[in-house]
Design an enzyme around this catalytic site. Structure first.
Site, PDB file in Angstrom:
ATOM      1  N   GLU A   1      59.711  81.708 -28.684  1.00  0.00           N
ATOM      2  CA  GLU A   1      60.241  80.457 -28.718  1.00  0.00           C
ATOM      3  C   GLU A   1      60.313  78.947 -28.747  1.00  0.00           C
ATOM      4  OE1 GLU A   1      60.809  82.067 -23.884  1.00  0.00           O
ATOM      5  OE2 GLU A   1      61.663  83.948 -25.172  1.00  0.00           O
TER       6      GLU A   1
ATOM      7  N   ASN B   1      59.793  84.917 -32.814  1.00  0.00           N
ATOM      8  CA  ASN B   1      60.784  86.010 -31.936  1.00  0.00           C
ATOM      9  C   ASN B   1      61.066  84.683 -30.704  1.00  0.00           C
ATOM     10  OD1 ASN B   1      61.426  88.295 -29.898  1.00  0.00           O
ATOM     11  ND2 ASN B   1      60.452  87.877 -29.292  1.00  0.00           N
TER      12      ASN B   1
ATOM     13  N   HIS C   1      69.572  88.564 -25.969  1.00  0.00           N
ATOM     14  CA  HIS C   1      69.664  88.806 -24.270  1.00  0.00           C
ATOM     15  C   HIS C   1      71.328  88.444 -24.406  1.00  0.00           C
ATOM     16  CE1 HIS C   1      66.030  89.243 -22.800  1.00  0.00           C
ATOM     17  NE2 HIS C   1      65.429  88.690 -24.150  1.00  0.00           N
TER      18      HIS C   1
ATOM     19  N   GLU D   1      64.657  91.998 -27.693  1.00  0.00           N
ATOM     20  CA  GLU D   1      64.340  91.855 -25.931  1.00  0.00           C
ATOM     21  C   GLU D   1      65.963  93.162 -25.540  1.00  0.00           C
ATOM     22  OE1 GLU D   1      63.029  88.594 -24.742  1.00  0.00           O
ATOM     23  OE2 GLU D   1      61.116  88.927 -26.058  1.00  0.00           O
TER      24      GLU D   1
ATOM     25  N   ASP E   1      69.464  93.214 -24.016  1.00  0.00           N
ATOM     26  CA  ASP E   1      69.993  93.647 -23.119  1.00  0.00           C
ATOM     27  C   ASP E   1      71.785  92.692 -22.792  1.00  0.00           C
ATOM     28  OD1 ASP E   1      69.580  91.137 -22.588  1.00  0.00           O
ATOM     29  OD2 ASP E   1      68.059  91.359 -20.769  1.00  0.00           O
TER      30      ASP E   1
HETATM   31  O1  G3I Z   1      51.792  88.861 -11.481  1.00  0.00           O
HETATM   32  C1  G3I Z   1      52.518  88.022 -10.396  1.00  0.00           C
HETATM   33  C2  G3I Z   1      52.157  88.937  -9.283  1.00  0.00           C
HETATM   34  O2  G3I Z   1      51.487  88.680  -9.287  1.00  0.00           O
HETATM   35  C3  G3I Z   1      53.302  87.728  -7.840  1.00  0.00           C
HETATM   36  O3  G3I Z   1      53.157  88.890  -6.854  1.00  0.00           O
HETATM   37  C4  G3I Z   1      54.896  88.187  -8.174  1.00  0.00           C
HETATM   38  C5  G3I Z   1      55.566  87.123  -7.589  1.00  0.00           C
HETATM   39  O4  G3I Z   1      56.586  86.765  -8.092  1.00  0.00           O
HETATM   40  O5  G3I Z   1      54.896  87.491  -9.581  1.00  0.00           O
HETATM   41  C6  G3I Z   1      53.514  88.184 -10.417  1.00  0.00           C
HETATM   42  O6  G3I Z   1      54.081  87.784 -12.120  1.00  0.00           O
HETATM   43  C7  G3I Z   1      56.323  87.932 -12.420  1.00  0.00           C
HETATM   44  C8  G3I Z   1      55.553  88.548 -14.146  1.00  0.00           C
HETATM   45  O7  G3I Z   1      57.212  88.486 -14.185  1.00  0.00           O
HETATM   46  C9  G3I Z   1      55.317  89.845 -13.974  1.00  0.00           C
HETATM   47  O8  G3I Z   1      56.274  90.655 -12.770  1.00  0.00           O
HETATM   48  C10 G3I Z   1      56.484  86.505 -12.918  1.00  0.00           C
HETATM   49  O9  G3I Z   1      57.003  86.576 -11.062  1.00  0.00           O
HETATM   50  C11 G3I Z   1      57.522  86.551 -12.947  1.00  0.00           C
HETATM   51  O10 G3I Z   1      58.627  85.184 -13.648  1.00  0.00           O
HETATM   52  C12 G3I Z   1      57.930  87.332 -14.662  1.00  0.00           C
HETATM   53  O11 G3I Z   1      58.809  87.568 -15.478  1.00  0.00           O
HETATM   54  C13 G3I Z   1      58.892  87.854 -16.350  1.00  0.00           C
HETATM   55  C14 G3I Z   1      59.579  86.785 -17.241  1.00  0.00           C
HETATM   56  O12 G3I Z   1      59.776  87.270 -18.941  1.00  0.00           O
HETATM   57  C15 G3I Z   1      58.359  85.276 -17.064  1.00  0.00           C
HETATM   58  O13 G3I Z   1      59.021  84.167 -18.246  1.00  0.00           O
HETATM   59  C16 G3I Z   1      59.574  88.852 -16.651  1.00  0.00           C
HETATM   60  O14 G3I Z   1      59.021  90.452 -16.084  1.00  0.00           O
HETATM   61  C17 G3I Z   1      59.663  89.516 -18.420  1.00  0.00           C
HETATM   62  O15 G3I Z   1      60.656  90.343 -18.337  1.00  0.00           O
HETATM   63  C18 G3I Z   1      60.277  87.737 -19.144  1.00  0.00           C
HETATM   64  O16 G3I Z   1      60.796  88.192 -19.934  1.00  0.00           O
HETATM   65  C19 G3I Z   1      60.792  87.695 -21.214  1.00  0.00           C
HETATM   66  C20 G3I Z   1      60.038  87.296 -22.302  1.00  0.00           C
HETATM   67  O17 G3I Z   1      58.756  88.031 -22.281  1.00  0.00           O
HETATM   68  C21 G3I Z   1      60.732  86.203 -23.334  1.00  0.00           C
HETATM   69  N1  G3I Z   1      62.032  86.309 -24.063  1.00  0.00           N
HETATM   70  C22 G3I Z   1      62.765  86.586 -22.787  1.00  0.00           C
HETATM   71  C23 G3I Z   1      62.542  87.174 -21.328  1.00  0.00           C
HETATM   72  C24 G3I Z   1      62.771  87.145 -20.275  1.00  0.00           C
HETATM   73  O18 G3I Z   1      63.072  86.279 -19.395  1.00  0.00           O
END
Ligand code: G3I
Length: 300
Positions: free
Chosen positions: A127, A169, A205, A232, A234
């Site tokens: 990105e 990516n 997406h 990715e 969906d």
């Molecule tokens: O790990 C912490 C945890 O310790 C905490 O208690 C909790 C409370 O909110 O947060 C946890 O972290 C989260 C993390 O996912 C792991 O679950 C973050 O808040 C959350 O923001 C994060 O979201 C991820 C996101 O990327 C971050 O930008 C999504 O799961 C994941 O699906 C998403 O994936 C991205 C790709 O990497 C890149 N392309 C876009 C895609 C969708 O946004």
């Protein structure tokens, strides 16, 4: 074939899912994963914040759980992502200049070396291009270290894991537009100057429709001499099943499209809360989108 993975394999491709280490103990989840998919991507566990929470201290427990699950079942692994402006550890967010550049190089070297030989394709840079009509780079602390940061990242990854395919990516690149053309120009430049790049990931997406030039866009990148991957996928909306069919057929029609990864297994696993964009419902049942994807893989 009767599963996504087997049907894709018959077409010389993989069919993968983004997975979370903490869900592997959920038997409904693990059963679908093991039955249907032959490739995995760590949804979060290989990102910079997860793997280097404090500078120079590397943490691989959750990434290793995903790697060992995949390896023991013969699944390919997509590595995601070595460098990204988002999900940087706090210590890196506050860095710039040569200190950040050195930290980036060390991070790539350490993580790519740790998993050397185990990763099918690495998202080396994620990105880095801006949305909108300009076709230029996204502003970020990494970009501000110098416009060459992307090629430095790719050269560093190649040195650490020479056999992994190295991918760029991004999202909103699912058709011929200013952003995808900016990336196209970068890939063309890298190829002409011998900067190592092997593949481009199209996150895909999507919301209820797909650009009519989706396949043509994949093909123009393939014509530059790189592989393309749908990384990715969906899709939300009432037209979901038909759009999954279109995207799957587009990958099959482009010989350099290596495979498709969906960004989660069940709707309840999706980052797109409430949009139900995946192939299995929240109870793990196959949806119409699943059937249309499977049928597309088995077509032709
Ligand atoms: O790990 C912490 C945890 O310790 C905490 O208690 C909790 C409370 O909110 O947060 C946890 O972290 C989260 C993390 O996912 C792991 O679950 C973050 O808040 C959350 O923001 C994060 O979201 C991820 C996101 O990327 C971050 O930008 C999504 O799961 C994941 O699906 C998403 O994936 C991205 C790709 O990497 C890149 N392309 C876009 C895609 C969708 O946004």
């Amino acid at each position: 074939g009767t599963t996504l993975g087997a049907s894709a394999a018959e077409r010389g491709r993989y069919f993968g899912a983004a997975i979370a280490a903490f869900k592997l103990s959920d038997s409904t989840y693990a059963n679908i994963l093991n039955r249907e998919f032959n490739s995995v991507t760590a949804e979060n566990e290989m990102k910079w914040d997860a793997t280097e929470p404090s500078q120079g201290n590397f943490s691989y427990t959750n990434a290793d759980r995903i790697v060992s699950h995949a390896q023991s079942r013969g699944m390919a692994i997509r590595g995601h992502a070595l460098v990204w402006h988002s999900q940087q550890p706090g210590w890196a967010q506050n860095m710039g200049g040569s200190a950040l550049r050195s930290a980036m190089v060390n991070h790539i070297t350490q993580v790519a070396t740790k998993y050397r030989g185990k990763i099918h394709s690495w998202d080396v840079v994620n990105e880095a291009f801006a949305d909108g009509g300009g076709g230029g780079r996204r502003d970020s602390n990494l970009q501000r270290t110098g416009n060459d940061w992307i090629e430095v990242a790719f050269r560093t990854a190649r040195a650490a894991d020479p056999n992994a395919k190295l991918c760029y990516n991004d999202y909103n690149t699912d058709g011929i537009n200013a952003k995808s053309t900016g990336i196209y120009n970068m890939v063309q430049d890298f190829k002409s100057r011998g900067v190592p790049i092997d593949c481009v990931g199209f996150q895909s997406h999507l919301s209820n429709s797909v650009s009519s030039d989706y396949q043509a866009n994949l093909q123009r990148f393939a014509n530059l001499g790189v592989d393309v991957q749908i990384t990715e996928l969906d899709i939300s909306g009432s037209n979901q099943a038909a759009v999954y069919d279109t995207v799957t057929r587009a990958c099959l029609a482009v010989s350099r499209c290596n495979g498709i990864t969906v960004w989660g297994i069940r709707d309840s696993d999706s980052w797109r809360t409430g949009q139900n964009p995946l192939l299995f419902d929240s109870s793990g049942n196959k949806k119409q989108a699943y059937t249309s994807t499977l049928n597309a893989l088995n077509s032709g």
